[in-house]
Design a protein around this motif. Structure first.
Motif, PDB file in Angstrom:
ATOM      1  N   UNK A  34      97.257 -61.121  51.299  1.00 20.06           N
ATOM      2  CA  UNK A  34      95.873 -61.159  50.815  1.00 20.06           C
ATOM      3  C   UNK A  34      95.643 -60.125  49.710  1.00 20.06           C
ATOM      4  N   UNK A  35      96.265 -58.963  49.859  1.00 20.31           N
ATOM      5  CA  UNK A  35      95.995 -57.859  48.938  1.00 20.31           C
ATOM      6  C   UNK A  35      97.053 -57.678  47.850  1.00 20.31           C
ATOM      7  N   UNK A  36      98.110 -58.467  47.893  1.00 20.47           N
ATOM      8  CA  UNK A  36      99.182 -58.284  46.912  1.00 20.47           C
ATOM      9  C   UNK A  36      98.691 -58.539  45.495  1.00 20.47           C
ATOM     10  N   UNK A  37      97.583 -59.248  45.351  1.00 16.04           N
ATOM     11  CA  UNK A  37      97.045 -59.506  44.010  1.00 16.04           C
ATOM     12  C   UNK A  37      96.700 -58.198  43.298  1.00 16.04           C
ATOM     13  N   UNK A  38      96.331 -57.160  44.052  1.00 19.10           N
ATOM     14  CA  UNK A  38      96.019 -55.863  43.440  1.00 19.10           C
ATOM     15  C   UNK A  38      97.246 -55.306  42.720  1.00 19.10           C
ATOM     16  N   UNK A  39      98.394 -55.391  43.386  1.00 18.68           N
ATOM     17  CA  UNK A  39      99.647 -54.909  42.804  1.00 18.68           C
ATOM     18  C   UNK A  39     100.003 -55.725  41.568  1.00 18.68           C
ATOM     19  N   UNK A  42      97.727 -55.062  38.390  1.00 15.55           N
ATOM     20  CA  UNK A  42      98.048 -53.821  37.695  1.00 15.55           C
ATOM     21  C   UNK A  42      99.347 -53.973  36.922  1.00 15.55           C
ATOM     22  N   UNK A  43     100.356 -54.567  37.569  1.00 15.02           N
ATOM     23  CA  UNK A  43     101.661 -54.738  36.919  1.00 15.02           C
ATOM     24  C   UNK A  43     101.552 -55.610  35.680  1.00 15.02           C
ATOM     25  N   UNK A  44     100.821 -56.719  35.779  1.00 18.02           N
ATOM     26  CA  UNK A  44     100.718 -57.635  34.653  1.00 18.02           C
ATOM     27  C   UNK A  44      99.883 -57.059  33.521  1.00 18.02           C
ATOM     28  N   UNK A  56     108.292 -54.603  35.525  1.00 20.68           N
ATOM     29  CA  UNK A  56     107.189 -55.172  36.296  1.00 20.68           C
ATOM     30  C   UNK A  56     107.676 -55.524  37.700  1.00 20.68           C
ATOM     31  N   UNK A  57     108.874 -56.075  37.817  1.00 25.22           N
ATOM     32  CA  UNK A  57     109.437 -56.389  39.139  1.00 25.22           C
ATOM     33  C   UNK A  57     109.558 -55.132  39.984  1.00 25.22           C
ATOM     34  N   UNK A  58     110.006 -54.033  39.370  1.00 28.86           N
ATOM     35  CA  UNK A  58     110.106 -52.761  40.083  1.00 28.86           C
ATOM     36  C   UNK A  58     108.736 -52.320  40.592  1.00 28.86           C
ATOM     37  N   UNK A  59     107.740 -52.450  39.729  1.00 26.20           N
ATOM     38  CA  UNK A  59     106.390 -52.039  40.091  1.00 26.20           C
ATOM     39  C   UNK A  59     105.843 -52.865  41.252  1.00 26.20           C
ATOM     40  N   UNK A  60     106.063 -54.171  41.213  1.00 26.07           N
ATOM     41  CA  UNK A  60     105.558 -55.044  42.281  1.00 26.07           C
ATOM     42  C   UNK A  60     106.258 -54.737  43.602  1.00 26.07           C
ATOM     43  N   UNK A  61     107.574 -54.564  43.566  1.00 25.27           N
ATOM     44  CA  UNK A  61     108.317 -54.270  44.785  1.00 25.27           C
ATOM     45  C   UNK A  61     107.855 -52.965  45.429  1.00 25.27           C
ATOM     46  N   UNK A  62     107.730 -51.918  44.621  1.00 25.16           N
ATOM     47  CA  UNK A  62     107.291 -50.642  45.165  1.00 25.16           C
ATOM     48  C   UNK A  62     105.824 -50.691  45.569  1.00 25.16           C
ATOM     49  N   UNK A  63     105.039 -51.479  44.830  1.00 20.10           N
ATOM     50  CA  UNK A  63     103.627 -51.616  45.163  1.00 20.10           C
ATOM     51  C   UNK A  63     103.421 -52.273  46.512  1.00 20.10           C
ATOM     52  N   UNK A  84      89.441 -49.949  47.021  1.00 26.63           N
ATOM     53  CA  UNK A  84      89.235 -48.650  46.371  1.00 26.63           C
ATOM     54  C   UNK A  84      90.269 -47.651  46.855  1.00 26.63           C
ATOM     55  N   UNK A  85      90.503 -47.645  48.164  1.00 28.29           N
ATOM     56  CA  UNK A  85      91.458 -46.727  48.785  1.00 28.29           C
ATOM     57  C   UNK A  85      92.859 -46.900  48.211  1.00 28.29           C
ATOM     58  N   UNK A  86      93.292 -48.164  48.065  1.00 27.80           N
ATOM     59  CA  UNK A  86      94.676 -48.412  47.672  1.00 27.80           C
ATOM     60  C   UNK A  86      94.875 -48.405  46.159  1.00 27.80           C
ATOM     61  N   UNK A  87      93.827 -48.713  45.386  1.00 24.08           N
ATOM     62  CA  UNK A  87      93.996 -48.819  43.933  1.00 24.08           C
ATOM     63  C   UNK A  87      94.433 -47.508  43.304  1.00 24.08           C
ATOM     64  N   UNK A  88      93.834 -46.390  43.719  1.00 25.13           N
ATOM     65  CA  UNK A  88      94.224 -45.094  43.159  1.00 25.13           C
ATOM     66  C   UNK A  88      95.673 -44.771  43.514  1.00 25.13           C
ATOM     67  N   UNK A  89      96.081 -45.143  44.719  1.00 20.61           N
ATOM     68  CA  UNK A  89      97.453 -44.887  45.144  1.00 20.61           C
ATOM     69  C   UNK A  89      98.443 -45.752  44.359  1.00 20.61           C
ATOM     70  N   UNK A  90      98.030 -46.963  44.029  1.00 24.90           N
ATOM     71  CA  UNK A  90      98.890 -47.825  43.215  1.00 24.90           C
ATOM     72  C   UNK A  90      99.059 -47.241  41.815  1.00 24.90           C
ATOM     73  N   UNK A  91      97.989 -46.715  41.252  1.00 21.41           N
ATOM     74  CA  UNK A  91      98.070 -46.101  39.933  1.00 21.41           C
ATOM     75  C   UNK A  91      99.017 -44.896  39.963  1.00 21.41           C
ATOM     76  N   UNK A  92      98.896 -44.087  41.010  1.00 24.13           N
ATOM     77  CA  UNK A  92      99.788 -42.936  41.142  1.00 24.13           C
ATOM     78  C   UNK A  92     101.234 -43.354  41.300  1.00 24.13           C
ATOM     79  N   UNK A  93     101.463 -44.457  42.036  1.00 20.97           N
ATOM     80  CA  UNK A  93     102.818 -44.971  42.211  1.00 20.97           C
ATOM     81  C   UNK A  93     103.417 -45.377  40.872  1.00 20.97           C
ATOM     82  N   UNK A  94     102.604 -46.001  40.015  1.00 21.03           N
ATOM     83  CA  UNK A  94     103.086 -46.430  38.706  1.00 21.03           C
ATOM     84  C   UNK A  94     103.488 -45.235  37.860  1.00 21.03           C
ATOM     85  N   UNK A  95     102.673 -44.177  37.886  1.00 22.20           N
ATOM     86  CA  UNK A  95     102.987 -42.969  37.132  1.00 22.20           C
ATOM     87  C   UNK A  95     104.287 -42.347  37.632  1.00 22.20           C
TER      88      UNK A  95
END
Length: 260
Positions: A34-39, A42-44, A56-63, A84-95
């Motif tokens: 349900x929530x994988x669309x968030x990952x 951001x990747x796309x 992008x594949x790396x980002x999705x897998x880790x996301x 909201x909770x997970x979006x900031x963490x996804x951004x940090x993961x990308x960095x």
């Protein structure tokens, strides 16, 4: 406990509540889907500016891994949306992923410093934001070559701005009054408000096309191809406008945060 069929008809919030109560691993899989669309979103979006398909594949897998952990860590009592909770963490993961993979060659980092230095010197000399032509001349480049160099620094500019804002957040007081709403803390609330007012002012000082690109990209969630169609320019040109705008914002926020 609800059945698989009932899960399909339940909203995300209700599914999340049931998962927190039962810890059912099958329900966790449903929530991840349900929530994988968030990952993916951001990747796309990032791919549209500066990334390759492999990255992008790396980002999705880790996301997805981060998403699974976030479902367990999320606290329903905090009255915050999971998105909201997970979006900031996804951004940090990308960095963090960008740092680890070292996507940016040393030459690109060096060029970004040169562009920043030239921009600051011209701003001090002219008393206004310099034009692309003026910056290019200061660097001894043609305007076309300057735009090409600017596009190469896109990821570094975005990452630097994100890291500056994250570092600013980390400098906020660690000790709080016993209240559940972090924004209710007077000093922290004031500092956040002040920072975003500075950012808002900095955005208002950008050129009209830069403001439009940022609005379409971040608020409307347009892809670079769609923005290019709206502006009637090429995708590389949109990327250049985006990079230039982010660089200006990063310089402004650096001055505010460092008090210079």
């Amino acid at each position: 406990m609800a059945s698989q069929k009932e899960w399909e008809e339940m909203p995300n919030e209700a599914l999340l509540e049931e998962y927190k109560q039962t810890g059912d691993p099958e329900l966790k899989k449903v929530l991840v889907m349900r929530y994988v669309y968030l990952v993916k979103n951001i990747a796309l979006k990032l791919r549209g500016v500066y990334l390759s398909f492999a990255q992008v594949d790396d980002m999705i897998n880790e996301g997805i891994i981060l998403l699974m952990g976030a479902l367990d860590k999320f606290d329903l009592s905090q009255n915050v949306k999971f998105e909201t909770f997970v979006s900031k963490r996804l951004r940090g993961m990308i960095i963090d992923l960008a740092r680890r993979q070292d996507w940016l060659p040393r030459s690109v980092r060096k060029r970004m410093r040169e562009i920043d230095t030239a921009t600051n010197e011209l701003f001090t000399k002219l008393g206004r934001s310099p034009t692309d032509k003026e910056i290019a001349a200061s660097l001894g480049l043609t305007e076309t070559r300057y735009q090409e160099e600017l596009a190469k620094t896109a990821l570094c500019n975005v990452m630097s701005l994100d890291m500056l804002l994250d570092e600013r957040d980390s400098d906020l007081p660690a000790k709080h009054l016993p209240q559940t709403d972090a924004d209710a803390q007077p000093e922290e609330h004031f500092q956040k408000k002040e920072m975003y007012e500075v950012l808002k002012t900095s955005i208002s000082e950008l050129r009209e096309n830069e403001q439009l690109v940022l609005s379409l990209y971040y608020q409307k969630a347009y892809q670079m191809k769609e923005i290019a169609q709206v502006l009637g320019v090429s995708e590389p040109r949109v990327s250049q406008i985006h990079s230039n705008a982010i660089r200006k914002l990063r310089i402004s926020m650096q001055k505010y945060i460092c008090g210079t």
